[in-house]
Write a protein that holds these residues in place. Structure first.
Motif, PDB file in Angstrom:
ATOM      1  N   ASP A 313       0.781   8.451   6.799  1.00 22.28           N
ATOM      2  CA  ASP A 313       0.508   7.003   6.767  1.00 22.28           C
ATOM      3  C   ASP A 313       1.774   6.215   6.459  1.00 22.28           C
ATOM      4  O   ASP A 313       2.022   5.161   7.063  1.00 22.28           O
ATOM      5  CB  ASP A 313      -0.575   6.689   5.730  1.00 22.28           C
ATOM      6  CG  ASP A 313      -1.954   7.150   6.172  1.00 22.28           C
ATOM      7  OD1 ASP A 313      -2.137   7.359   7.385  1.00 22.28           O
ATOM      8  OD2 ASP A 313      -2.829   7.307   5.309  1.00 22.28           O
ATOM      9  N   GLY A 317       3.657   3.638   8.841  1.00 19.80           N
ATOM     10  CA  GLY A 317       3.862   2.288   8.337  1.00 19.80           C
ATOM     11  C   GLY A 317       5.314   1.873   8.427  1.00 19.80           C
ATOM     12  O   GLY A 317       5.635   0.724   8.756  1.00 19.80           O
ATOM     13  N   PRO A 320       6.304   1.662  12.964  1.00 20.24           N
ATOM     14  CA  PRO A 320       5.058   1.352  13.683  1.00 20.24           C
ATOM     15  C   PRO A 320       5.044   1.868  15.121  1.00 20.24           C
ATOM     16  O   PRO A 320       3.986   2.113  15.685  1.00 20.24           O
ATOM     17  CB  PRO A 320       5.010  -0.179  13.662  1.00 20.24           C
ATOM     18  CG  PRO A 320       5.880  -0.584  12.512  1.00 20.24           C
ATOM     19  CD  PRO A 320       6.958   0.448  12.457  1.00 20.24           C
ATOM     20  N   TYR A 422       1.234 -10.376   4.069  1.00 15.50           N
ATOM     21  CA  TYR A 422       1.229  -8.914   4.169  1.00 15.50           C
ATOM     22  C   TYR A 422       0.630  -8.326   2.891  1.00 15.50           C
ATOM     23  O   TYR A 422      -0.219  -7.463   2.915  1.00 15.50           O
ATOM     24  CB  TYR A 422       2.654  -8.383   4.360  1.00 15.50           C
ATOM     25  CG  TYR A 422       3.010  -8.129   5.802  1.00 15.50           C
ATOM     26  CD1 TYR A 422       2.360  -7.149   6.541  1.00 15.50           C
ATOM     27  CD2 TYR A 422       4.015  -8.865   6.430  1.00 15.50           C
ATOM     28  CE1 TYR A 422       2.700  -6.919   7.865  1.00 15.50           C
ATOM     29  CE2 TYR A 422       4.355  -8.640   7.746  1.00 15.50           C
ATOM     30  CZ  TYR A 422       3.691  -7.670   8.462  1.00 15.50           C
ATOM     31  OH  TYR A 422       4.007  -7.446   9.771  1.00 15.50           O
ATOM     32  N   LYS A 447      -4.791 -11.776  10.653  1.00 18.68           N
ATOM     33  CA  LYS A 447      -4.105 -10.520  10.943  1.00 18.68           C
ATOM     34  C   LYS A 447      -2.780 -10.788  11.643  1.00 18.68           C
ATOM     35  O   LYS A 447      -2.533 -11.872  12.180  1.00 18.68           O
ATOM     36  CB  LYS A 447      -4.985  -9.613  11.808  1.00 18.68           C
ATOM     37  CG  LYS A 447      -5.392 -10.220  13.138  1.00 18.68           C
ATOM     38  CD  LYS A 447      -6.286  -9.256  13.925  1.00 18.68           C
ATOM     39  CE  LYS A 447      -6.697  -9.879  15.269  1.00 18.68           C
ATOM     40  NZ  LYS A 447      -7.509  -8.934  16.077  1.00 18.68           N
ATOM     41  N   ASP A 450       1.945  -4.880  12.557  1.00 15.15           N
ATOM     42  CA  ASP A 450       2.657  -4.162  11.506  1.00 15.15           C
ATOM     43  C   ASP A 450       4.155  -4.364  11.663  1.00 15.15           C
ATOM     44  O   ASP A 450       4.689  -4.357  12.779  1.00 15.15           O
ATOM     45  CB  ASP A 450       2.341  -2.667  11.565  1.00 15.15           C
ATOM     46  CG  ASP A 450       0.909  -2.365  11.205  1.00 15.15           C
ATOM     47  OD1 ASP A 450       0.321  -3.167  10.453  1.00 15.15           O
ATOM     48  OD2 ASP A 450       0.380  -1.342  11.668  1.00 15.15           O
ATOM     49  N   ASN A 451       4.824  -4.526  10.540  1.00 17.72           N
ATOM     50  CA  ASN A 451       6.275  -4.625  10.521  1.00 17.72           C
ATOM     51  C   ASN A 451       6.803  -3.528   9.605  1.00 17.72           C
ATOM     52  O   ASN A 451       6.444  -3.471   8.423  1.00 17.72           O
ATOM     53  CB  ASN A 451       6.698  -6.007  10.021  1.00 17.72           C
ATOM     54  CG  ASN A 451       8.206  -6.191   9.998  1.00 17.72           C
ATOM     55  OD1 ASN A 451       8.909  -5.577   9.212  1.00 17.72           O
ATOM     56  ND2 ASN A 451       8.704  -7.046  10.890  1.00 17.72           N
ATOM     57  N   SER A 455       6.431  -3.160   5.560  1.00 15.27           N
ATOM     58  CA  SER A 455       5.560  -2.093   5.058  1.00 15.27           C
ATOM     59  C   SER A 455       6.268  -1.204   4.052  1.00 15.27           C
ATOM     60  O   SER A 455       5.641  -0.638   3.156  1.00 15.27           O
ATOM     61  CB  SER A 455       5.046  -1.241   6.222  1.00 15.27           C
ATOM     62  OG  SER A 455       4.279  -2.020   7.112  1.00 15.27           O
TER      63      SER A 455
END
Length: 671
Positions: A313, A317, A320, A422, A447, A450-451, A455
């Motif tokens: 994960d 993260g 991405p 975020y 929303k 993802d960055n 993250s």
């Protein structure tokens, strides 16, 4: 006296006291085995050749010093139990005509026999299981390892040196203990009782205060970067407070129980409370050690297991997309050239580009004071003590990119913005970035994509969606005037997934980098580009946390073994000390059933206290552990809570089983 009798007496002494010597021998063998395996993995060429193997070896080398220090302290500590249990026997030898020199010969032979058995057993099992450990590392790193079996000569010598030195120190201590004692003291060493310690309210209160202060530090910590120093300070305070509470506080508790007539004047409670108080000074130190070791196991295992479970994960993260390019320009001409290179290379390799993600943004480090975004360091210093929670990364993107990415059709007037959190929250209707006009927040977006940078950082992040790129350019100029050379650059992010094996992904990413390097050499104005490939980063990413995981498991096993041995020796030594006391109780009319009930009440109270306090320690340590794990990219607090609870429950079951097994040794002695 013939020299041949010394080894015989030494061996007889070990055999007669096997109840205490065998657990000690097994512990020595286990520690030698684990240290050899740890050293073997650190020196293994096969591990070093694996992707990420060097990182794993660095992690293990950090733990080898901790392991060695703990081995010295723990074996020295547990050996004191053996010496104490043998003093009466040595006193008898002394009365029968043996001088201190003769006793020294016996001690030398005993320690030599123990050292030889321990080293032979530990090194044999270490060599036997070293290959299995190497294969486990390969499995964790998702690499292949050769099945060839090798003995680590350097590890063998290093282990021999360390534990030979430990056994020498233990021998010198044993010689000193026996040498300074008088024959009559040795003979009556096990029958000499301790005076019931007085209730020291000052030390007990000091323990409560220190523990409360440590808990306060752990709960109040907000800055993850400062958590390391606070962590070690809090640990030291908790250890000191734990010993004070068990040594002094437990006596105070016994005194309070004595004053409660309804509780105290019952046959089971009367004997157990009196016995606990009479021996509590010695009990307290042992129980505190059990509590500290238990807490160490719980905190260490919950942290490393959480790190290991969340590897994939965290990797996704942080990256991405499988191939990522961060280009430090908004210039569309250069963007088109880079896009052409990517298209040509993916076509050359016959792969497509899936889940393509590209957008432009500006990232600025900033300090939030209510609805004001402060960039100037002098202004921040004028605010006094800064709240770490208000330091955020501010990401600015255009409405055009936002609508394209999210498939929306939002509209903004001049002076209006959208925001997205975020992490953290923002509850104001306006936002004013230093050097810019106040902007009204039209609404908060639900929303956003993802960055990877956002993250992976420990800071909260806020995305500011502005009407157009001109606004981004204005913010860029404002922060450039403030930060100068340290100003952030505008970034064009382009990332995509490759529907192929990881090896091909790495080759494709490497080819793109080569093409881009050639373009940069030809054009001095060509922008800087940061290139990432998830497959290429996977090995080192996994290696860091896998090394911590392996180290945590090894140290956890050692601490567990230490806990078990302390519990066992405590049961045995307390059994011998309480044996005569319970014999007297039977002679004055107390039945065996009442004695057993009293013993059960005492032991249950004594051994539940370390487990319960270890649970409380772990609960209060949770906030600071959570902050420390943020530094490693662990953002999933729910996972950490779940892992911590499971670790405690599993440890509680293990602790109970050890208690039940070791209590049998106590019952056999006193009943």
């Amino acid at each position: 006296m013939k020299a041949a009798i010394y080894p015989k007496l030494a061996w007889t002494g070990i055999a007669k006291n096997r109840r205490t010597y065998v657990p000690y021998l097994l512990t020595c063998i286990g520690m030698i085995m684990m240290y050899y395996i740890l050293h073997f993995l650190m020196e293994s060429d096969q591990v070093a050749a694996m992707k990420g193997g060097a990182t794993v070896q660095k992690m293990l080398s950090l733990g080898s010093g901790v392991f060695a220090i703990f081995a010295v302290i723990f074996l020295f500590y547990t050996n004191s139990f053996l010496i104490r249990s043998r003093k009466r026997e040595f006193g008898l030898y002394n009365i029968l005509g043996m001088g201190k020199w003769n006793l020294a010969h016996i001690l030398v032979w005993e320690n030599l026999i123990m050292a030889v058995i321990s080293l032979m057993g530990g090194l044999f099992t270490g060599i036997l299981f070293s290959k299995a450990a190497e294969l486990c590392i390969a499995q964790i790193l998702m690499e292949e390892a050769s099945m060839s079996f090798l003995v680590g000569t350097g590890s063998l010598i290093g282990t021999l040196k360390l534990f030979a030195g430990i056994f020498l120190v233990i021998l010198l201590h044993a010689l000193f203990e026996v040498g300074k004692s008088k024959p009559i003291d040795l003979l009556h060493s096990t029958s000499v009782g301790e005076k019931p310690p007085k209730a020291n309210w000052v030390l007990a209160l000091l323990g409560v205060v220190i523990l409360a202060a440590a808990y306060y530090l752990a709960v109040r910590i907000e800055d993850p970067t400062g958590a390391f120093m606070i962590f070690f300070l809090a640990v030291a305070m908790v250890i000191i407070a734990t010993y004070l509470l068990f040594i002094a506080g437990s006596v105070v508790l016994c005194r309070l129980l004595q004053k409660n007539k309804n509780y105290y004047y019952k046959s089971s409670h009367f004997v157990s409370v009196s016995s606990m108080m009479y021996r509590m000074k010695r009990n307290g130190a042992g129980l505190a050690s059990i509590c500290v070791l238990s807490t160490s196991v719980l905190v260490m295992l919950s942290a490393v297991v959480c790190l290991y479970i969340g590897n994939e994960d965290r990797l996704k993260g942080r990256y991405p997309r499988e191939v990522e390019l961060y280009t430090y320009t908004f210039d569309e001409e250069y963007q088109e050239k880079i896009q052409t290179v990517v298209d040509e290379v993916t076509e050359q390799y016959g792969t497509g580009q899936e889940n393509v993600l590209n957008y432009r943004y500006l990232s600025i480090g900033s300090y939030f004071q209510e609805d004001q975004v402060i960039l100037n360091e002098d202004k921040m210093n004028g605010l006094g003590v800064l709240d770490f929670a208000n330091i955020r990364d501010l990401y600015i993107i255009s409405l055009e990119d936002y609508n394209r990415l999210m498939g929306t059709s939002e509209m903004l007037e001049d002076g209006e913005v959208l925001i997205y959190n975020y992490r953290g929250s923002y509850s104001y209707d306006t936002i004013t970035v230093e050097g810019m006009e106040t902007m009204r927040i039209k609404k908060q977006a639900e929303k956003f994509v993802d960055n990877g940078i956002a993250s992976s950082t420990i800071l909260d992040s806020l995305v500011l969606i502005v009407p157009d790129t001109e606004t981004i350019d204005q913010l860029y100029q404002v922060q450039k005037e403030i930060y100068g050379k340290n100003a952030s650059e505008r970034i064009w992010y382009y990332g995509f997934d490759v529907p192929e094996e990881e090896e091909l992904q790495e080759q494709l990413a490497a080819e793109i980098s080569i093409r881009l390097d050639e373009m940069q050499q030809k054009d001095e104005n060509f922008p800087h580009i940061t290139r990432n490939c998830r497959a290429a980063e996977r090995a080192d990413f996994y290696a860091l946390f896998s090394g911590l995981f392996v180290l945590g498991i090894l140290l956890g096993i050692v601490f567990l073994a230490a806990t078990v041995l302390i519990m066992y020796y405590k049961q045995v030594t307390e059994g011998y000390e309480d044996q005569a006391k319970f014999d007297i109780m039977q002679k004055v009319g107390m039945t065996k059933k009442e004695i057993k009930k009293s013993i059960h009440s005492q032991m249950l109270t004594v051994f539940l206290l370390p487990l319960l306090l270890a649970g409380v320690h772990t609960a209060f340590a949770f906030p600071i552990v959570q902050k420390l794990l943020l530094l490693f990219g662990v953002m999933n607090t729910s996972l950490l809570i779940l892992v911590t609870v499971i670790c405690f429950l599993v440890f509680a079951v293990f602790y109970t089983l050890v208690y039940l097994m070791t209590s049998k040794a106590y019952y056999r002695i006193v009943a």
